[in-house]
Design an enzyme around this catalytic site. Structure first.
Site, short mmCIF file in Angstrom:
data_model
loop_
_atom_site.label_atom_id
_atom_site.label_comp_id
_atom_site.label_asym_id
_atom_site.label_seq_id
_atom_site.Cartn_x
_atom_site.Cartn_y
_atom_site.Cartn_z
N ASP A 15 -6.41 -4.61 0.88
CA ASP A 15 -7.26 -4.59 2.01
C ASP A 15 -7.98 -6.02 2.06
O ASP A 15 -8.38 -6.50 3.00
CB ASP A 15 -8.22 -3.68 1.85
N THR A 32 -4.77 1.82 9.93
CA THR A 32 -3.84 2.96 10.62
C THR A 32 -4.62 4.06 11.52
O THR A 32 -3.76 4.51 12.60
CB THR A 32 -2.92 3.74 9.33
N ASP A 77 -0.44 -5.19 3.03
CA ASP A 77 -0.92 -3.83 3.90
C ASP A 77 -0.41 -3.85 5.09
O ASP A 77 -0.48 -4.78 5.78
CB ASP A 77 -2.42 -3.82 4.09
N ILE A 130 0.08 -1.84 7.73
CA ILE A 130 -1.02 -1.76 8.97
C ILE A 130 -2.39 -1.53 8.42
O ILE A 130 -2.65 -0.42 7.69
CB ILE A 130 -0.68 -0.45 9.93
N ASP A 131 -3.25 -2.35 8.42
CA ASP A 131 -4.52 -2.12 7.95
C ASP A 131 -5.22 -1.89 9.23
O ASP A 131 -5.61 -2.26 10.31
CB ASP A 131 -5.15 -3.34 7.25
N GLU A 181 0.61 -1.25 -0.23
CA GLU A 181 -0.26 -0.08 0.02
C GLU A 181 0.99 1.28 -0.01
O GLU A 181 0.64 2.36 -0.72
CB GLU A 181 -0.80 -0.04 1.24
#
Length: 284
Positions: free
Chosen positions: A232, A109, A104, A106-107, A77
């Site tokens: 995602d 954030t 991702d 950190i999905d 990402e």
């Protein structure tokens, strides 16, 4: 055993083991930084944030992956310009890759920034466009969700199964508040207004990948959202499929990496949930 499953190990190195190692190491590092980030930037909208921790997590994962598999392609990402057009183009440019890691770092954030303990690392591996490994790691709860195509999905080492709810009325369902305020957010808000009265309750916790892992684990019966990206969805989609659930777009077309409007469920409520969105013109 299919060619795809034979492809899950190359040169004695297990793709799944590498994905787990990457997610675990990144997650452990992220957890040490909770409440301690130095910079915060807004990307596409006030809902779309990035910190140096997101970027550091992605670098860590990419370096580990490339150490083991230097000829694989990588889509993260934070390596993509903000906005739906840029994310779609970035995926399109890499879809022909034989092996593509989709990450991702950190999905969730926004949750991370506020200290709200619902975020995760999401790592998927696609072989010729088909996801064959999916890992979602929640560092706060130390929960590791793992799926390998054709081999089931697991959390805490135990096989997962989707929920048994038969109707929307008895289901706990989740959605999100998209970062795209011009198109996706208004559509999703219409969907929320339509679905909320029809379900047992609705959750909006702020991490699509973790919501999908919860569908796979039977904690939620369904999840939908408009305007998401491949990073995602890819890992969570395999988790759900390998737990007996269904993932499509919001019109019922089977999931592939290009899907941006997602509908995922235990399978039993899928048609009812799609119909609810369609009746509200909230499915695309």
């Amino acid at each position: 055993m299919s060619d795809q499953l034979n492809a899950s190990v190359v040169g004695g190195k297990s793709f799944t083991a590498v994905a787990i190692n990457c997610a675990s190491k990144a997650g452990e590092w992220i957890k040490t930084k909770l409440g301690n980030y130095a910079s915060l930037d807004i990307k596409y909208s006030s809902h779309d944030l990035v910190t140096e921790i997101d970027k550091g997590s992605e670098r860590l994962i990419k370096n580990l992956v490339m150490t083991h598999f230097p000829h694989h392609s990588f889509l993260g990402e934070e390596g993509v310009e903000p906005g739906p057009k840029a994310s779609a183009k970035a995926l399109e440019d890499k879809l022909d890759a034989e092996y593509l890691w989709i990450v991702d770092p950190i999905d969730g954030t926004t949750n991370f920034v506020h200290g709200f303990p619902f975020f995760c690392v999401s790592i998927a591996l696609a072989h010729k466009g088909d996801v064959i490994v999916g890992v979602v790691y929640d560092p706060v709860k130390d929960e590791l969700f793992v799926a390998e195509k054709g081999k089931g999905a697991y959390v805490h080492g135990k096989r997962m199964s989707v929920s048994s709810e038969e109707t929307l009325r008895g289901s706990l369902v989740a959605t999100g508040l998209p970062a795209d305020h011009h198109y996706a957010l208004p559509v999703n808000l219409k969907g929320i207004a339509a679905v909320a009265p029809q379900v047992r309750n609705l959750r909006i916790a702020g991490s699509a990948a973790l919501h999908m892992a919860y569908v796979a684990a039977g904690r939620l019966s369904g999840f939908w959202e408009i305007g998401l990206s491949s990073w995602d969805l890819a890992a969570g989609a395999l988790l759900i499929q390998e737990s007996g659930g269904i993932v499509t777009d919001t019109n019922g077309k089977p999931y592939d990496l290009s899907v941006r409007n997602v509908m995922a469920s235990n399978g039993r409520i899928q048609d009812e949930l799609i119909a609810a969105l369609a009746a509200a013109n909230a499915n695309e």
